[in-house]
Design a protein around this motif. Sequence first.
Motif, PDB file in Angstrom:
ATOM      1  N   SER A  49      25.302   3.004  14.517  1.00 42.66           N
ATOM      2  CA  SER A  49      24.946   1.905  13.398  1.00 42.66           C
ATOM      3  C   SER A  49      24.757   2.409  12.145  1.00 42.66           C
ATOM      4  CB  SER A  49      23.472   1.101  13.973  1.00 42.66           C
ATOM      5  OG  SER A  49      23.186   0.257  12.854  1.00 42.66           O
ATOM      6  N   ARG A  50      23.942   3.469  11.949  1.00 42.33           N
ATOM      7  CA  ARG A  50      24.126   4.249  10.459  1.00 42.33           C
ATOM      8  C   ARG A  50      25.408   4.566  10.061  1.00 42.33           C
ATOM      9  NH1 ARG A  50      20.263   9.169   8.896  1.00 42.33           N
ATOM     10  NH2 ARG A  50      20.559   9.015   6.869  1.00 42.33           N
ATOM     11  N   MET A  51      26.145   5.162  10.727  1.00 44.52           N
ATOM     12  CA  MET A  51      27.593   5.574  10.300  1.00 44.52           C
ATOM     13  C   MET A  51      28.570   4.532   9.909  1.00 44.52           C
ATOM     14  SD  MET A  51      30.466   7.718  12.585  1.00 44.52           S
ATOM     15  CE  MET A  51      28.966   8.568  13.513  1.00 44.52           C
ATOM     16  N   HIS A  52      28.160   3.084  10.396  1.00 42.98           N
ATOM     17  CA  HIS A  52      29.093   2.180  10.100  1.00 42.98           C
ATOM     18  C   HIS A  52      28.395   1.158   9.081  1.00 42.98           C
ATOM     19  CE1 HIS A  52      32.501   2.891  12.933  1.00 42.98           C
ATOM     20  NE2 HIS A  52      31.664   3.111  14.004  1.00 42.98           N
ATOM     21  N   GLY A  53      27.242   1.594   8.889  1.00 42.05           N
ATOM     22  CA  GLY A  53      26.398   0.551   7.875  1.00 42.05           C
ATOM     23  C   GLY A  53      26.089  -0.824   8.347  1.00 42.05           C
ATOM     24  N   ASN A  54      26.065  -1.052   9.546  1.00 37.67           N
ATOM     25  CA  ASN A  54      25.279  -2.223   9.809  1.00 37.67           C
ATOM     26  C   ASN A  54      24.332  -2.163  10.833  1.00 37.67           C
ATOM     27  OD1 ASN A  54      26.637  -1.556  12.261  1.00 37.67           O
ATOM     28  ND2 ASN A  54      27.919  -3.257  12.109  1.00 37.67           N
ATOM     29  N   LEU A  55      23.385  -3.402  11.090  1.00 40.21           N
ATOM     30  CA  LEU A  55      22.212  -3.066  11.924  1.00 40.21           C
ATOM     31  C   LEU A  55      22.391  -3.413  13.245  1.00 40.21           C
ATOM     32  CD1 LEU A  55      19.603  -4.767   9.365  1.00 40.21           C
ATOM     33  CD2 LEU A  55      20.144  -2.286   9.967  1.00 40.21           C
ATOM     34  N   GLN A  58      21.125  -0.973  15.816  1.00 43.16           N
ATOM     35  CA  GLN A  58      19.482  -0.857  15.892  1.00 43.16           C
ATOM     36  C   GLN A  58      19.030  -2.009  16.568  1.00 43.16           C
ATOM     37  OE1 GLN A  58      18.313   0.197  11.773  1.00 43.16           O
ATOM     38  NE2 GLN A  58      19.704   1.755  11.649  1.00 43.16           N
TER      39      GLN A  58
END
Length: 99
Positions: A49-55, A58
């Motif tokens: 999720s952090r790698m692709h920039g969305n939530l 998470q």
Amino acid sequence: MNPVNYLYLAALLFTIGATGVLIRRNAIVVFMCIELMLNACNLTLVAFSRMHGNLDGQIIAFFTMVVAAAEVVVGLAIIVSLFRSRHSASVDDASLMKL
């Protein structure tokens, strides 16, 4: 820190949990190893999720933690029932609870 490091850590945690499930015979230890495997999956979801920039990952990890909390309640109730009837928390004794 590089997100790939989190994936390596998650793979290591999942491997430790899977090894514990396969090797150990105590129900509580097996249960803790299953929780370790779930936490490794949550770490992977959050890392992607952090790698692709969305939530999205998470949010799914949060719902997985909610389901894991419900699993803890049911699992510990089964382990307590097993211990009360057999005076042992061995996984081998669990098949003896059948009618």
